[in-house]
Design a protein around this motif. Structure first.
Motif, PDB file in Angstrom:
ATOM      1  N   LEU A  17       0.860  -1.180   0.000  1.00  0.00           N
ATOM      2  CA  LEU A  17       0.000   0.000   0.000  1.00  0.00           C
ATOM      3  C   LEU A  17       0.894   1.227   0.000  1.00  0.00           C
ATOM      4  CD1 LEU A  17      -2.751   1.502   0.501  1.00  0.00           C
ATOM      5  CD2 LEU A  17      -2.208   1.307   2.927  1.00  0.00           C
ATOM      6  N   THR A  18       0.674   2.137  -0.930  1.00  0.00           N
ATOM      7  CA  THR A  18       1.393   3.412  -0.982  1.00  0.00           C
ATOM      8  C   THR A  18       0.357   4.520  -0.993  1.00  0.00           C
ATOM      9  OG1 THR A  18       3.194   2.404  -2.235  1.00  0.00           O
ATOM     10  CG2 THR A  18       3.058   4.790  -2.272  1.00  0.00           C
ATOM     11  N   ASP A  19       0.573   5.545  -0.169  1.00  0.00           N
ATOM     12  CA  ASP A  19      -0.404   6.617  -0.072  1.00  0.00           C
ATOM     13  C   ASP A  19       0.296   7.917   0.294  1.00  0.00           C
ATOM     14  OD1 ASP A  19      -2.860   7.838  -0.098  1.00  0.00           O
ATOM     15  OD2 ASP A  19      -3.601   6.887   1.717  1.00  0.00           O
ATOM     16  N   LEU A  20      -0.271   9.022  -0.135  1.00  0.00           N
ATOM     17  CA  LEU A  20       0.174  10.349   0.282  1.00  0.00           C
ATOM     18  C   LEU A  20      -0.850  10.893   1.265  1.00  0.00           C
ATOM     19  CD1 LEU A  20       1.318  12.028  -3.037  1.00  0.00           C
ATOM     20  CD2 LEU A  20       2.768  11.236  -1.172  1.00  0.00           C
ATOM     21  N   VAL A  21      -0.369  11.521   2.325  1.00  0.00           N
ATOM     22  CA  VAL A  21      -1.233  12.084   3.363  1.00  0.00           C
ATOM     23  C   VAL A  21      -0.929  13.569   3.449  1.00  0.00           C
ATOM     24  CG1 VAL A  21      -1.849  11.973   5.790  1.00  0.00           C
ATOM     25  CG2 VAL A  21      -1.172   9.885   4.606  1.00  0.00           C
ATOM     26  N   PHE A  22      -1.972  14.388   3.514  1.00  0.00           N
ATOM     27  CA  PHE A  22      -1.812  15.835   3.622  1.00  0.00           C
ATOM     28  C   PHE A  22      -2.430  16.288   4.942  1.00  0.00           C
ATOM     29  CE2 PHE A  22      -2.019  14.660  -0.832  1.00  0.00           C
ATOM     30  CZ  PHE A  22      -0.884  15.271  -1.335  1.00  0.00           C
ATOM     31  N   PRO A  23      -1.652  16.254   6.028  1.00  0.00           N
ATOM     32  CA  PRO A  23      -2.190  16.633   7.337  1.00  0.00           C
ATOM     33  C   PRO A  23      -2.448  18.131   7.432  1.00  0.00           C
ATOM     34  CG  PRO A  23       0.153  16.203   7.488  1.00  0.00           C
ATOM     35  CD  PRO A  23      -0.257  15.872   6.094  1.00  0.00           C
ATOM     36  N   GLY A  24      -3.334  18.506   8.329  1.00  0.00           N
ATOM     37  CA  GLY A  24      -3.617  19.914   8.562  1.00  0.00           C
ATOM     38  C   GLY A  24      -2.482  20.608   9.290  1.00  0.00           C
ATOM     39  N   PRO A  25      -2.488  21.916   9.334  1.00  0.00           N
ATOM     40  CA  PRO A  25      -1.438  22.679  10.020  1.00  0.00           C
ATOM     41  C   PRO A  25      -1.317  22.268  11.482  1.00  0.00           C
ATOM     42  CG  PRO A  25      -2.887  24.133   8.776  1.00  0.00           C
ATOM     43  CD  PRO A  25      -3.515  22.771   8.750  1.00  0.00           C
ATOM     44  N   GLY A  26      -0.106  22.066  11.935  1.00  0.00           N
ATOM     45  CA  GLY A  26       0.153  21.734  13.332  1.00  0.00           C
ATOM     46  C   GLY A  26      -0.008  20.266  13.671  1.00  0.00           C
ATOM     47  N   ASN A  27      -0.449  19.433  12.741  1.00  0.00           N
ATOM     48  CA  ASN A  27      -0.593  17.998  13.010  1.00  0.00           C
ATOM     49  C   ASN A  27       0.743  17.311  12.782  1.00  0.00           C
ATOM     50  OD1 ASN A  27      -3.299  18.195  13.590  1.00  0.00           O
ATOM     51  ND2 ASN A  27      -3.940  17.777  11.502  1.00  0.00           N
ATOM     52  N   LEU A  28       1.397  16.928  13.872  1.00  0.00           N
ATOM     53  CA  LEU A  28       2.721  16.321  13.788  1.00  0.00           C
ATOM     54  C   LEU A  28       2.711  14.865  14.229  1.00  0.00           C
ATOM     55  CD1 LEU A  28       4.791  19.292  15.236  1.00  0.00           C
ATOM     56  CD2 LEU A  28       4.406  18.709  12.840  1.00  0.00           C
ATOM     57  N   ALA A  29       1.562  14.325  14.591  1.00  0.00           N
ATOM     58  CA  ALA A  29       1.496  12.964  15.115  1.00  0.00           C
ATOM     59  C   ALA A  29       0.758  12.057  14.139  1.00  0.00           C
ATOM     60  CB  ALA A  29       0.784  12.966  16.456  1.00  0.00           C
ATOM     61  N   THR A  30       1.003  10.774  14.285  1.00  0.00           N
ATOM     62  CA  THR A  30       0.284   9.765  13.519  1.00  0.00           C
ATOM     63  C   THR A  30       0.112   8.537  14.393  1.00  0.00           C
ATOM     64  OG1 THR A  30       0.180   8.630  11.392  1.00  0.00           O
ATOM     65  CG2 THR A  30       2.330   8.701  12.479  1.00  0.00           C
ATOM     66  N   SER A  31      -0.729   7.628  13.971  1.00  0.00           N
ATOM     67  CA  SER A  31      -0.911   6.385  14.728  1.00  0.00           C
ATOM     68  C   SER A  31      -1.122   5.232  13.750  1.00  0.00           C
ATOM     69  CB  SER A  31      -2.099   6.495  15.680  1.00  0.00           C
ATOM     70  OG  SER A  31      -3.290   6.722  14.961  1.00  0.00           O
ATOM     71  N   VAL A  32      -0.847   4.032  14.222  1.00  0.00           N
ATOM     72  CA  VAL A  32      -1.002   2.826  13.428  1.00  0.00           C
ATOM     73  C   VAL A  32      -1.812   1.841  14.252  1.00  0.00           C
ATOM     74  CG1 VAL A  32       0.236   0.935  12.292  1.00  0.00           C
ATOM     75  CG2 VAL A  32       1.227   3.232  12.336  1.00  0.00           C
ATOM     76  N   TYR A  33      -2.791   1.190  13.608  1.00  0.00           N
ATOM     77  CA  TYR A  33      -3.596   0.215  14.341  1.00  0.00           C
ATOM     78  C   TYR A  33      -4.107  -0.853  13.382  1.00  0.00           C
ATOM     79  CZ  TYR A  33      -7.575   2.734  12.378  1.00  0.00           C
ATOM     80  OH  TYR A  33      -8.467   3.311  11.516  1.00  0.00           O
ATOM     81  N   ALA A  34      -4.507  -1.976  13.940  1.00  0.00           N
ATOM     82  CA  ALA A  34      -5.114  -3.057  13.171  1.00  0.00           C
ATOM     83  C   ALA A  34      -6.612  -3.021  13.435  1.00  0.00           C
ATOM     84  CB  ALA A  34      -4.528  -4.403  13.595  1.00  0.00           C
ATOM     85  N   ASP A  35      -7.389  -3.040  12.379  1.00  0.00           N
ATOM     86  CA  ASP A  35      -8.848  -2.983  12.490  1.00  0.00           C
ATOM     87  C   ASP A  35      -9.413  -4.400  12.353  1.00  0.00           C
ATOM     88  OD1 ASP A  35     -11.452  -2.084  12.611  1.00  0.00           O
ATOM     89  OD2 ASP A  35     -11.477  -1.302  10.569  1.00  0.00           O
ATOM     90  N   GLY A  36      -9.991  -4.917  13.419  1.00  0.00           N
ATOM     91  CA  GLY A  36     -10.603  -6.235  13.375  1.00  0.00           C
ATOM     92  C   GLY A  36      -9.635  -7.387  13.543  1.00  0.00           C
TER      93      GLY A  36
END
Length: 50
Positions: A17-36
């Protein structure tokens, strides 16, 4: 951070999976999780993209 590129490899590279993410101003964090289910992160690399 203005743009982030995600590259995820699963099942020994059989699923990618390859994706580009465009976070809003001031968003410096991310998280990773498994769904289900559960997941194990074997390797994680973070690098600045210029």
């Amino acid at each position: 951070m203005t743009t982030a590129r995600w590259r995820v490899f699963a099942h020994d590279g059989k699923a990618v999976l390859t994706d580009l993410v465009f976070p809003g101003p001031g968003n410096l964090a991310t998280s990773v999780y498994a769904d289900g289910g559960s997941a194990t992160i074997l390797s994680l690399s973070v690098a600045a993209v210029r």
